[in-house]
Design a protein around this motif. Structure first.
Motif, short mmCIF file in Angstrom:
data_model
loop_
_atom_site.label_atom_id
_atom_site.label_comp_id
_atom_site.label_asym_id
_atom_site.label_seq_id
_atom_site.Cartn_x
_atom_site.Cartn_y
_atom_site.Cartn_z
N PRO A 286 0.95 -1.29 -0.34
CA PRO A 286 0.38 -0.11 0.30
C PRO A 286 0.56 1.04 0.17
O PRO A 286 1.90 1.73 0.51
CB PRO A 286 -1.31 0.01 1.46
CG PRO A 286 -0.09 -0.93 2.00
CD PRO A 286 0.59 -2.16 1.10
N CYS A 291 -2.70 3.12 -4.25
CA CYS A 291 -3.53 2.83 -3.90
C CYS A 291 -5.15 3.98 -5.01
O CYS A 291 -5.36 3.32 -4.76
CB CYS A 291 -3.63 2.68 -2.26
SG CYS A 291 -2.56 1.23 -2.27
N ARG A 297 -8.95 -0.81 -5.57
CA ARG A 297 -10.31 -0.42 -4.33
C ARG A 297 -10.76 -0.98 -3.79
O ARG A 297 -11.31 -0.94 -2.49
CB ARG A 297 -9.32 1.56 -4.27
CG ARG A 297 -10.57 2.07 -4.98
CD ARG A 297 -9.96 3.32 -5.35
NE ARG A 297 -9.79 4.37 -6.75
CZ ARG A 297 -10.06 5.17 -6.44
NH1 ARG A 297 -10.18 6.17 -5.74
NH2 ARG A 297 -9.76 5.35 -8.39
N ARG A 303 -5.77 -1.32 1.00
CA ARG A 303 -5.22 -0.48 1.24
C ARG A 303 -4.75 1.08 1.47
O ARG A 303 -5.83 1.20 2.51
CB ARG A 303 -6.13 0.85 -0.84
CG ARG A 303 -7.58 0.82 0.67
CD ARG A 303 -8.50 1.31 -0.57
NE ARG A 303 -10.50 1.61 0.21
CZ ARG A 303 -11.06 1.09 1.02
NH1 ARG A 303 -10.62 -0.70 0.44
NH2 ARG A 303 -11.99 1.56 1.02
#
Length: 305
Positions: A286, A291, A297, A303
């Motif tokens: 992440p 992200c 996502r 994320r």
């Protein structure tokens, strides 16, 4: 229906591999067979749909490449030179149509491969108005700068012959199929071949992929490296970069591809069938940068927010 996807290498695959291994898994393995809602699992179908999401920058880049291809083919086949106003209007209409199409989520869900869905709309991103404004500013620049390139002058003056335009092909490296698609390849009167790469992003966005293209041209057209030129045209600014690949450049990029292939295959339980290790093996990586614009996502609990 194949249980596992076919194995190949591309620059975009390497980029995804570097960004996040979980994203890499979702894109290249988890989404496989998701195009068939009757036979794919619910997870496969969801990941396949998310894989098809575009965004305004990608869309603009694709439309710009289509514009360049259309202009080059029109000149090659008919000697036609479309007016800049016509090209700007055509690009504007294509962007608007894609935006409107993205408003119909249910239609996209039924045919995500052949419909447009912008990630900014799908995820209701706050950056949407800002990106629309930027794209509007860029349309004028890319159209006008195309006609100002040395590439266009050479073609118009009859000093070059077009060889390939946006043509898919493959080459074999490390026993792996590597995809090749040059924006434009042409041959000068002196026998030199020029590989052209249209860029709609920032300057300095040079990619090793272009040296792979040089290796392909060297092999496919039986041409010595000293007769091959790589030309990067930054259509946003009108600037360009020119490279003459050396044997050292080719050796380096071929070595890099080999290392990527080795690392990617270490993520497989069976490299003959391209069967991946379990999803848990593909460690999430992440970061706000990756992200924030990741297509997956919606399903990834790791994320960065």
């Amino acid at each position: 229906m194949a249980i596992y996807p076919s194995w190949s290498y591309s620059q975009s695959r390497a980029q995804t591999f570097d960004e996040c291994l979980r994203k890499y898994y979702y894109h290249y393995y988890g989404s496989h067979n998701g195009w068939n809602s009757a036979q794919g699992t619910e997870e496969q179908v969801t990941l396949y749909r998310l894989k098809q999401l575009s965004n305004l920058y990608i869309l603009f880049g694709n439309i710009t490449h289509q514009m360049c291809e259309s202009v080059i083919r029109g000149w090659m086949e008919k000697g036609a030179v479309p007016r800049t106003a016509f090209l700007e209007t055509a690009m504007k209409n294509m962007l608007n149509d894609s935006y409107k199409e993205s408003l119909h989520r249910e239609v996209w869900l039924q045919d995500p491969k052949n419909r447009v869905m912008l990630a900014e709309i799908y995820y209701d991103d706050e950056v949407l108005p800002e990106r629309i404004a930027r794209i509007k500013e860029r349309q004028h620049a890319v159209v006008h700068n195309l006609y100002r390139t040395a590439v266009w002058r050479e073609l118009q003056q009859g000093k070059a012959r077009i060889v390939e335009v946006e043509k898919w092909d493959t080459m074999l490296l490390h026993e792996t199929k590597v995809y090749v698609k040059m924006d434009l390849l042409y041959r000068r009167d002196n026998g030199d071949m020029v590989i052209v790469d249209w860029k709609t992003g920032k300057e300095g966005d040079f990619s090793d992929q272009l040296f792979l293209y040089a290796s392909y041209v060297q092999e496919h057209y039986q041409l010595p490296l000293e007769k091959i030129e790589v030309r990067v045209e930054y259509l946003m600014t009108g600037e360009h970069e020119v490279y003459r690949p050396t044997p050292e450049d080719i050796d380096k990029v071929v070595g890099n591809v080999g290392r990527y292939i080795e690392e990617m295959k270490s993520c497989l339980d069976d490299d003959y069938y391209n069967r991946p290790k379990p999803e848990s093996f593909f460690t999430p990586m992440p970061s706000r940068r990756v992200c924030g614009g990741c297509n997956f996502r919606e399903v990834c609990k790791y994320r960065a927010v």
